[in-house]
Scaffold this motif. Structure first.
Motif, PDB file in Angstrom:
ATOM      1  N   ALA A  80       0.852  -1.207   0.000  1.00 33.51           N
ATOM      2  CA  ALA A  80       0.000   0.000   0.000  1.00 33.51           C
ATOM      3  C   ALA A  80       0.882   1.249   0.000  1.00 33.51           C
ATOM      4  CB  ALA A  80      -0.889  -0.010   1.238  1.00 33.51           C
ATOM      5  N   ALA A  81       2.036   1.171   0.673  1.00 34.80           N
ATOM      6  CA  ALA A  81       2.923   2.343   0.702  1.00 34.80           C
ATOM      7  C   ALA A  81       3.479   2.618  -0.694  1.00 34.80           C
ATOM      8  CB  ALA A  81       4.066   2.087   1.683  1.00 34.80           C
ATOM      9  N   ILE A  82       3.912   1.579  -1.373  1.00 31.36           N
ATOM     10  CA  ILE A  82       4.481   1.811  -2.717  1.00 31.36           C
ATOM     11  C   ILE A  82       3.395   2.360  -3.637  1.00 31.36           C
ATOM     12  CG2 ILE A  82       5.628   0.665  -4.638  1.00 31.36           C
ATOM     13  CD1 ILE A  82       6.399  -1.547  -2.660  1.00 31.36           C
TER      14      ILE A  82
ATOM     15  N   VAL C 108      20.018  -3.184  -2.919  1.00 31.16           N
ATOM     16  CA  VAL C 108      19.116  -2.863  -4.032  1.00 31.16           C
ATOM     17  C   VAL C 108      18.556  -1.465  -3.849  1.00 31.16           C
ATOM     18  CG1 VAL C 108      16.909  -3.514  -5.029  1.00 31.16           C
ATOM     19  CG2 VAL C 108      18.582  -5.257  -4.496  1.00 31.16           C
ATOM     20  N   LEU C 109      18.185  -1.130  -2.620  1.00 32.54           N
ATOM     21  CA  LEU C 109      17.607   0.199  -2.440  1.00 32.54           C
ATOM     22  C   LEU C 109      18.672   1.273  -2.501  1.00 32.54           C
ATOM     23  CD1 LEU C 109      14.707  -0.451  -0.062  1.00 32.54           C
ATOM     24  CD2 LEU C 109      14.663   0.860  -2.154  1.00 32.54           C
ATOM     25  N   PHE C 110      19.916   0.917  -2.192  1.00 33.28           N
ATOM     26  CA  PHE C 110      20.972   1.924  -2.339  1.00 33.28           C
ATOM     27  C   PHE C 110      21.138   2.269  -3.816  1.00 33.28           C
ATOM     28  CE2 PHE C 110      24.119   4.489  -0.680  1.00 33.28           C
ATOM     29  CZ  PHE C 110      25.249   4.426  -1.459  1.00 33.28           C
ATOM     30  N   VAL C 111      20.884   1.242  -4.684  1.00 34.32           N
ATOM     31  CA  VAL C 111      20.918   1.543  -6.120  1.00 34.32           C
ATOM     32  C   VAL C 111      19.875   2.620  -6.437  1.00 34.32           C
ATOM     33  CG1 VAL C 111      20.320   0.544  -8.343  1.00 34.32           C
ATOM     34  CG2 VAL C 111      21.793  -0.710  -6.775  1.00 34.32           C
ATOM     35  N   GLY C 112      18.682   2.489  -5.813  1.00 31.27           N
ATOM     36  CA  GLY C 112      17.641   3.505  -6.034  1.00 31.27           C
ATOM     37  C   GLY C 112      18.128   4.879  -5.627  1.00 31.27           C
ATOM     38  N   LEU C 113      18.808   4.936  -4.477  1.00 32.13           N
ATOM     39  CA  LEU C 113      19.289   6.246  -4.001  1.00 32.13           C
ATOM     40  C   LEU C 113      20.306   6.812  -4.979  1.00 32.13           C
ATOM     41  CD1 LEU C 113      19.209   8.252  -1.586  1.00 32.13           C
ATOM     42  CD2 LEU C 113      21.220   7.081  -0.712  1.00 32.13           C
ATOM     43  N   VAL C 114      21.208   5.945  -5.479  1.00 29.28           N
ATOM     44  CA  VAL C 114      22.243   6.440  -6.416  1.00 29.28           C
ATOM     45  C   VAL C 114      21.566   6.956  -7.680  1.00 29.28           C
ATOM     46  CG1 VAL C 114      24.081   5.642  -7.935  1.00 29.28           C
ATOM     47  CG2 VAL C 114      24.086   5.011  -5.508  1.00 29.28           C
ATOM     48  N   TYR C 115      20.510   6.242  -8.124  1.00 29.97           N
ATOM     49  CA  TYR C 115      19.796   6.703  -9.338  1.00 29.97           C
ATOM     50  C   TYR C 115      19.236   8.104  -9.100  1.00 29.97           C
ATOM     51  CZ  TYR C 115      16.089   7.241 -12.727  1.00 29.97           C
ATOM     52  OH  TYR C 115      15.284   7.747 -13.704  1.00 29.97           O
ATOM     53  N   GLU C 116      18.581   8.274  -7.907  1.00 26.57           N
ATOM     54  CA  GLU C 116      18.039   9.606  -7.592  1.00 26.57           C
ATOM     55  C   GLU C 116      19.142  10.650  -7.649  1.00 26.57           C
ATOM     56  OE1 GLU C 116      14.719  10.015  -6.633  1.00 26.57           O
ATOM     57  OE2 GLU C 116      14.769   7.986  -7.453  1.00 26.57           O
ATOM     58  N   TRP C 117      20.277  10.271  -7.097  1.00 28.61           N
ATOM     59  CA  TRP C 117      21.372  11.243  -6.987  1.00 28.61           C
ATOM     60  C   TRP C 117      21.837  11.645  -8.384  1.00 28.61           C
ATOM     61  CZ3 TRP C 117      25.230  10.226  -2.506  1.00 28.61           C
ATOM     62  CH2 TRP C 117      26.032  11.347  -2.321  1.00 28.61           C
ATOM     63  N   LYS C 118      22.019  10.627  -9.235  1.00 27.23           N
ATOM     64  CA  LYS C 118      22.619  10.920 -10.555  1.00 27.23           C
ATOM     65  C   LYS C 118      21.658  11.774 -11.388  1.00 27.23           C
ATOM     66  CE  LYS C 118      26.635   9.886 -10.558  1.00 27.23           C
ATOM     67  NZ  LYS C 118      26.629  10.929  -9.538  1.00 27.23           N
ATOM     68  N   THR C 119      20.363  11.430 -11.359  1.00 28.76           N
ATOM     69  CA  THR C 119      19.482  12.227 -12.237  1.00 28.76           C
ATOM     70  C   THR C 119      19.104  13.547 -11.561  1.00 28.76           C
ATOM     71  OG1 THR C 119      17.654  11.140 -11.182  1.00 28.76           O
ATOM     72  CG2 THR C 119      18.430  10.183 -13.252  1.00 28.76           C
TER      73      THR C 119
ATOM     74  N   GLN D 143      12.874 -10.676  -0.879  1.00 27.69           N
ATOM     75  CA  GLN D 143      13.711 -10.077  -1.943  1.00 27.69           C
ATOM     76  C   GLN D 143      12.826  -9.541  -3.063  1.00 27.69           C
ATOM     77  OE1 GLN D 143      16.641  -9.313  -1.809  1.00 27.69           O
ATOM     78  NE2 GLN D 143      17.042 -10.336   0.124  1.00 27.69           N
ATOM     79  N   TYR D 144      11.724 -10.252  -3.332  1.00 30.58           N
ATOM     80  CA  TYR D 144      10.839  -9.779  -4.409  1.00 30.58           C
ATOM     81  C   TYR D 144      10.284  -8.403  -4.055  1.00 30.58           C
ATOM     82  CZ  TYR D 144       6.685  -9.339  -7.212  1.00 30.58           C
ATOM     83  OH  TYR D 144       5.716  -8.850  -8.027  1.00 30.58           O
ATOM     84  N   VAL D 145       9.933  -8.226  -2.777  1.00 36.51           N
ATOM     85  CA  VAL D 145       9.334  -6.949  -2.377  1.00 36.51           C
ATOM     86  C   VAL D 145      10.332  -5.822  -2.572  1.00 36.51           C
ATOM     87  CG1 VAL D 145       8.664  -5.640  -0.316  1.00 36.51           C
ATOM     88  CG2 VAL D 145       7.603  -7.819  -0.809  1.00 36.51           C
ATOM     89  N   VAL D 146      11.626  -6.122  -2.354  1.00 38.24           N
ATOM     90  CA  VAL D 146      12.569  -4.996  -2.492  1.00 38.24           C
ATOM     91  C   VAL D 146      12.666  -4.586  -3.952  1.00 38.24           C
ATOM     92  CG1 VAL D 146      14.755  -6.217  -2.846  1.00 38.24           C
ATOM     93  CG2 VAL D 146      14.688  -4.119  -1.552  1.00 38.24           C
ATOM     94  N   VAL D 147      12.536  -5.571  -4.868  1.00 36.68           N
ATOM     95  CA  VAL D 147      12.572  -5.191  -6.291  1.00 36.68           C
ATOM     96  C   VAL D 147      11.339  -4.351  -6.616  1.00 36.68           C
ATOM     97  CG1 VAL D 147      12.505  -6.135  -8.612  1.00 36.68           C
ATOM     98  CG2 VAL D 147      13.938  -7.195  -6.879  1.00 36.68           C
ATOM     99  N   SER D 151      11.382  -0.594  -8.107  1.00 36.43           N
ATOM    100  CA  SER D 151      10.692  -0.184  -9.345  1.00 36.43           C
ATOM    101  C   SER D 151       9.661   0.899  -9.021  1.00 36.43           C
ATOM    102  CB  SER D 151       9.994  -1.401  -9.962  1.00 36.43           C
ATOM    103  OG  SER D 151       9.095  -1.945  -9.019  1.00 36.43           O
ATOM    104  N   GLY D 152       8.963   0.753  -7.865  1.00 36.31           N
ATOM    105  CA  GLY D 152       7.997   1.786  -7.482  1.00 36.31           C
ATOM    106  C   GLY D 152       8.678   3.119  -7.273  1.00 36.31           C
ATOM    107  N   LEU D 153       9.849   3.084  -6.614  1.00 35.90           N
ATOM    108  CA  LEU D 153      10.570   4.336  -6.337  1.00 35.90           C
ATOM    109  C   LEU D 153      10.936   5.018  -7.639  1.00 35.90           C
ATOM    110  CD1 LEU D 153      12.262   6.219  -4.445  1.00 35.90           C
ATOM    111  CD2 LEU D 153      14.121   4.596  -4.738  1.00 35.90           C
TER     112      LEU D 153
END
Lengths: 111, 384, 143, 179
Positions: A80-82, C108-119, D143-147, D151-153
């Motif tokens: 729900a958060a996403i 994996v989420l750190f990759v998201g942060l790096v993406y935010e940073w770069k763009t 692990q699936y949830v983190v992907v 993608s959501g982010l």
């Protein structure tokens, strides 16, 4: 009223009430955020059911020592958060281009 | 043992049949009304005194001896001032927001471990519960600012919410690294494991000195906590110069007093949590307070746990006082950050650093089976 | 365990009813002279015009979105990292499993942060004009 | 009538009334505020059922995260005080009927069933057990949830990016393409 805390049908009826109000909000509200709030209510209703069954019906599922109900409702909260993040992004973008987020007006297919 | 059980234990001695629920409310009254609010109020006086010292002036000394009753006088003045709610303010939310803010900041005092025997309530999710209530504060700030229908308070409220919200992430990551090290969330366990390392004991001394990553994490926690309570280098939402005291522009009289009190309660709350999970709560280096034994006992009741508890509370409150003093000290030394510097600091510096610190702390605990530098040193020197 | 929740609940309830009680009791002692000038919102003296619900450019919302995802990440990591110490005592393989799981999640989420940073999405640039100037300064720095 | 029953009854009433206002209140902002009421009521119910970690997670994620996002969206998108009228009850008729039918049907089924084998809840701390469940059988889902999170982010940020920025990024891509 006595023993309400361990009375499973009471939790089910409550989650049903929450679900029906959520459904009305999702179908009846005009603005996109109203629809989103309705969806949140429906998700919450489902999560309450999972936890109520896990706590009040022990020994029915095979090896229920793994707290499956709690895990399910945790993942409901997370998805729900996403969904909220993406929903805000969409609302932002439609508001940017069309100055309103009434779901009825967003009917053109172009971008 | 929670405060409520302690009180009901006392009650069994006296024989009065008061039910347990009354004691939990009584424990809440004691911690909130007799500890958090007076100390919060006293901090306003202390802040002005400390500020005066830094600028070599005297500070409040008219009301009572040395001006000690100044905060009491301020409280009465605010209580009696008119509370004018502007015409098109949104009355419902305007009255609802302060109770959200206060519930967030005072509610979390339940899990603060004052001594080995006294804790508001020893929840199994203690630290997580304190963070959960912290998120209520950002909601209350946003609603309070929005409902007072004033451009400045709206901008201040949005900025305040964005700042509090985005600094919750480094705060959470710092708390996560403490949990990785000590393997439990309940505040009592977190502090109990920070005893002075003895051969048989479980203690590995204060979490700050556990390993180098934890040392950095303490400062990240402290910076994030400063930003969370809108204190000095980060007090953008109430920036007097730009935003005419930000989100509480429209609050007058006691309403403003409540917001100011909740801000100080936040400062004390984060000082308590920081000193509990990083600076070893009631533990003293080189000596284990719980083994202190005084012979005297009244009737069959042995007095030594009582004396130990008093000493522990003293040690704990001393650490809190040091941290609060540093917070006040910062107020008169550091300039205020700009909005983009503030956000860049959080997203580009604090979060990546706390990411790597978390990984480092986990690798350290894995490599040395959770032993701290001190314990390793002790083994090398053959002490135990 | 419910007794513990009862104590925590009594703390929150007491803290929540404090403001209404104090404000209500104060009502009897407080003077109340609603005067036209006093009731308008404070605008440094001038007459306020236009309501305060002015729109904002969207850097606030980018922060809210990215915060939401990272807050979820922290909430999910709490139960897993709670076991880390216990897993170490149990044995190497379990500890490795918990470690790999938790820090794959984090990576994996750190990759998201790096993406935010770069763009440049988490750059707190005020609005379009500044953004263009911000980008030009980046290009000059890159040359 | 133990205190827990009283508390659960209060959470039921608070949740139902708040959900009612979320659905039917003309002003969208008061709908969002009453959503706080129902979320806190659900967190209270988790606490009464002994799911302590879930109650705190609900407070952090829902009340501290999603509601901030909703309030930002509501404050940004519409000028609440322009439209005070009820937006025409006509559009609520069909959803109310549909929800009423579903409610009646499911309520009859739940009340009809026999809930004799309801067990007593044994209140143990749940955070550690959920941790072992996340590491054990639910490791793949974890692990699936983190992907999905990632993608959501990235998706949300791309959608929410201001139009002017998109033009710059497109130019950069085309420019780098020409070199």
């Amino acid at each position: 009223m006595a023993g309400l805390a361990t009375n499973l049908p009471a939790y089910l009826i409550f989650s049903l009430v929450l679900f029906s109000f959520g459904l009305v909000a999702a179908l009846g509200r005009r603005s996109a955020i109203g629809i989103f709030m309705g969806v949140e209510l429906m998700l919450n209703a489902a999560a309450v059911n999972f936890v109520a069954f896990q706590v009040l019906r022990k020994g029915v599922i095979a090896n229920d020592s793994w707290l499956h109900g709690h895990i399910f409702s945790l993942f409901i909260i997370i998805l729900a958060a996403i969904e909220a993040a993406v929903a805000l992004a969409i609302v932002l973008r439609t508001f940017g281009s069309r100055q309103t987020i009434d779901a009825d007006r967003a009917d053109e297919l172009r971008g | 043992m929670s405060l409520a059980e302690f009180l009901s234990g006392l009650n069994q001695l006296l024989g009065t049949g008061i039910p347990m629920a009354i004691f939990s409310v009584l424990s809440a009254v004691i911690v909130i009304l007799l500890f958090a609010m007076p100390v919060g109020g006293f901090c306003t006086y202390l802040e002005r005194k400390v500020a005066a010292d830094f600028q070599e002036r005297i500070g409040p000394n008219r009301v009572g001896p040395l001006g000690l009753l100044q905060f009491f006088a301020d409280g009465i003045k605010m209580f009696l001032k008119e509370d004018s709610i502007s015409k098109n303010a949104d009355r419902w939310i305007y009255n609802f927001a302060p109770s959200l803010v206060l519930a967030g900041s005072f509610g979390a005092f339940a899990v603060i471990p004052f001594s080995a025997y006294i804790i508001g309530t020893d929840l199994d999710i203690g630290v997580f519960y304190a963070m959960a209530l912290g998120s209520l504060v950002s909601l209350g700030v946003l609603l309070g600012a929005w409902s007072s229908d004033n451009k400045w308070s709206l901008i201040g409220g949005m900025r305040g919410a964005a700042q509090i919200v985005s600094y919750e992430i480094p705060l959470g990551l710092a708390v996560l690294s403490v949990i990785t090290i000590s393997g439990s969330m309940s505040m009592h366990q977190l502090v109990a494991q920070q005893a002075w390392p003895s051969p048989g004991g479980v203690g590995h001394f204060w979490n700050v000195f556990h390993n180098p990553f934890m040392f950095v994490n303490f400062f990240i926690y402290f910076t994030a906590a400063l930003a969370e309570c809108n204190r000095t280098p980060f007090d953008l939402p109430e920036a007097e110069s730009e935003l005419v005291s930000g989100f509480n522009t429209e609050f007058s009289g006691m309403r403003f007093g409540l917001y100011a009190l909740s801000e100080f309660a936040d400062v004390i709350l984060f000082a308590c949590i920081a000193s509990a999970i990083f600076l070893g709560g009631w533990h003293v280096p080189f000596f284990d307070l719980q083994s202190l034994n005084i012979g005297l006992s009244v009737g069959e009741l042995d007095l030594s746990p009582l004396v130990q508890s008093v000493l522990m509370i003293g040690v704990f409150l001393f650490k809190v006082a040091v941290l609060v003093f540093v917070v006040m000290w910062l107020r008169w030394t550091l300039p205020r950050l700009r909005v983009d510097q503030l956000m860049n600091l959080c997203w580009k510096y604090l979060i990546p650093i706390s990411f790597f610190n978390l990984i480092g702390a986990a690798v350290w605990t894995w490599a040395f089976e959770g032993r701290s530098i001190l314990q390793l040193l002790g083994q090398v020197l053959g002490v135990y | 365990m419910l007794q513990e929740f009862g104590n925590a609940l009594s703390f929150v309830v007491l803290a929540a009813i404090l403001p209404p009680v104090i404000l209500f009791i104060g009502k009897f002692f407080r003077p109340s002279f609603p005067h036209e000038g006093k009731l308008t919102t404070y605008e440094c003296g001038e007459l306020p015009e236009g309501s305060a619900y002015v729109m904002f450019n969207n850097r606030f919302y980018l922060v809210a979105i990215v915060f939401l995802v990272f807050d979820v990440e922290i909430a999910l990591l709490f139960p897993v990292l709670l076991l880390f110490r216990e897993a170490i005592d149990i044995g190497g393989s379990v500890a490795f499993q918990v470690f790999a799981l938790a820090f794959a999640f984090l990576g994996v989420l750190f990759v998201g942060l790096v993406y935010e940073w770069k763009t440049g999405d988490i750059d707190w640039v005020r609005d379009a004009a500044d953004r263009r100037q911000h980008l030009e300064s980046q290009e000059k720095a890159a040359l | 009538m133990t205190l827990v029953d009283l508390f659960v009854a209060f959470c039921f009433v608070l949740g139902a009334v708040a959900a009612f206002f979320t659905a039917f209140h003309p002003n969208i902002l008061y709908g969002a505020i009453s959503l706080i009421g129902s979320l806190v009521a659900v967190a209270g119910i988790y606490g009464a059922l002994g799911a302590d970690f879930l109650a705190a997670a609900q407070l952090i994620i829902y009340v501290g995260g999603i509601l901030i996002v909703i309030l930002f969206a509501v404050m940004m998108s519409e000028d609440i005080y322009k439209r005070r009228f009820f937006e025409g009850a006509r559009k609520y008729i069909f959803p109310a009927i549909a929800a009423g039918v579903i409610f009646a049907g499911l309520a009859r089924i739940t009340l009809g069933a026999d809930w004799s084998d309801v067990t007593k809840p044994d209140f143990e701390p749940t955070a550690r057990a959920m941790g072992w469940a996340l590491v054990g059988p639910y490791a793949l889902v974890f692990q699936y949830v983190v992907v999905v999170l990632l993608s959501g982010l990235i998706g949300a940020v791309i959608i929410a990016r201001p139009a002017v920025k998109m033009k710059q990024l497109d130019e950069e891509i085309t420019k780098s393409g020409e070199e």
